[in-house]
Design an enzyme around this catalytic site. Structure first.
Site, PDB file in Angstrom:
ATOM      1  N   GLU A 227       0.724  -1.233  -0.098  1.00 57.94           N
ATOM      2  CA  GLU A 227       0.321  -0.101   0.289  1.00 57.94           C
ATOM      3  C   GLU A 227       1.255   1.028  -0.007  1.00 57.94           C
ATOM      4  OE1 GLU A 227      -3.981  -0.491   2.162  1.00 57.94           O
ATOM      5  OE2 GLU A 227      -3.468   1.870   3.564  1.00 57.94           O
TER       6      GLU A 227
ATOM      7  N   GLU B  35      -2.740  10.494   3.979  1.00 62.09           N
ATOM      8  CA  GLU B  35      -3.685  10.487   4.260  1.00 62.09           C
ATOM      9  C   GLU B  35      -3.884  11.761   4.406  1.00 62.09           C
ATOM     10  OE1 GLU B  35      -4.892   6.193   6.558  1.00 62.09           O
ATOM     11  OE2 GLU B  35      -2.606   7.387   7.323  1.00 62.09           O
TER      12      GLU B  35
ATOM     13  N   ASP C  44       0.316   5.244   1.346  1.00 58.12           N
ATOM     14  CA  ASP C  44      -0.794   5.875   1.152  1.00 58.12           C
ATOM     15  C   ASP C  44      -0.129   7.440   0.932  1.00 58.12           C
ATOM     16  OD1 ASP C  44      -1.956   3.669   2.088  1.00 58.12           O
ATOM     17  OD2 ASP C  44      -1.497   3.909   3.890  1.00 58.12           O
TER      18      ASP C  44
END
Length: 283
Positions: A106, A110, A108
């Site tokens: 993953e 955020e 990311d």
């Protein structure tokens, strides 16, 4: 030149151009309705009539999210995002790539909501073979709620580069040869979501969501997917070719200009680096 020869040349050029288009790495249409599907609370996912802009809503009933209809292995993904305005404490807007495997990979972005007047925090993270704990945080140097800004991931065999308006803010190098996990085999889909993270997102969970300020809206537009679509065989995406431009040697490191911007971000805007957290990682 005979008519037959001219016709043969024309057909040859037509076939060549057709194959160039067919194998182009830019596979996005710019239309959310064609490239993405709602994966969480479709009633909270809104798309303009032309399909070019999509918004996610968070309220006390639910958050929301969408994901790409295809999966990819390496490439560059760009998305323009306008974040939740005003008092957004406790909210999390996520833009990320994920493989959805038990030991998932993953990548990311955020965006952690804030109390009105405070700067937005951007947290990045990398999962590799199911392991994460690689968070870094920066303060954005602009108000990301006033206008759309471009957030990008360049992912290749050499490195992962996180970028904000083309400025590199984080670099994760491929050191798999030294035993460091790196996302390099699992294809990933492109995802976005808006959700309640008030147990941790703002000041470690001290500032909760004020539902009277809702509903909370984040908007997305002008996505560009310049990546290798997954067809079941990783060798096509791992090969160096004119189509897989991101695997070329010139993209194995930052340019001198990118390095200067990268140092500027690290010096003036970084507020947390897991590599410097001796309490969490005493080794």
């Amino acid at each position: 030149m005979s008519t037959t020869f001219k016709f043969a040349v024309f057909i040859g050029l037509l076939i060549t151009n057709t194959f160039q288009v067919s194998f182009s790495s830019v596979i996005s249409t710019g239309d959310f309705n064609k490239d993405f599907s709602a994966t969480w609370s479709p009633s909270h996912v809104y798309t303009t009539s032309d399909g070019r802009t999509r918004s996610l809503k968070l309220d006390q009933e639910s958050g929301s999210g969408f994901a790409s209809n295809q999966m990819f292995l390496f490439g560059q993904i760009d998305m323009q995002i306008k974040l939740v305005p005003g008092h957004s404490a406790g909210t999390v807007v996520a833009f990320y790539l994920s493989s959805d495997q038990p030991k998932r990979d993953e990548i990311d972005f955020e965006f952690l909501g804030n109390v009105s007047g405070q700067p937005y925090i951007l947290q990045t993270n990398v999962y590799a073979d199911g392991n994460d704990d690689r968070e870094e945080r920066i303060y954005l140097w602009f108000d990301p709620t006033k206008n759309f800004h471009t957030y990008s991931v360049l992912w290749n065999l050499h490195q992962i580069v996180f970028m904000v308006d083309r400025i590199p803010i984080r670099l994760y190098r491929n050191h798999a040869d030294k035993g460091v996990a790196y996302p390099r085999w699992q294809p990933m889909s492109i995802k976005a979501s808006l959700w309640n993270g008030d147990s941790w997102a703002t000041r470690g969970g001290k500032d909760k969501i004020d539902w009277s300020k809702g509903p909370f809206i984040a908007s997305f537009r002008n996505h560009k997917i310049d990546a290798c679509p997954w067809n079941g065989n990783p060798r096509f995406c791992r090969a160096e070719s004119s189509t897989n431009w991101w695997n070329k040697e010139r993209y194995s490191t930052l340019t001198s200009t990118q390095r200067r911007w990268f140092k500027w971000v690290r010096l003036h805007h970084m507020i947390y680096d897991y590599c410097q957290d001796n309490k969490r990682f005493p080794k």
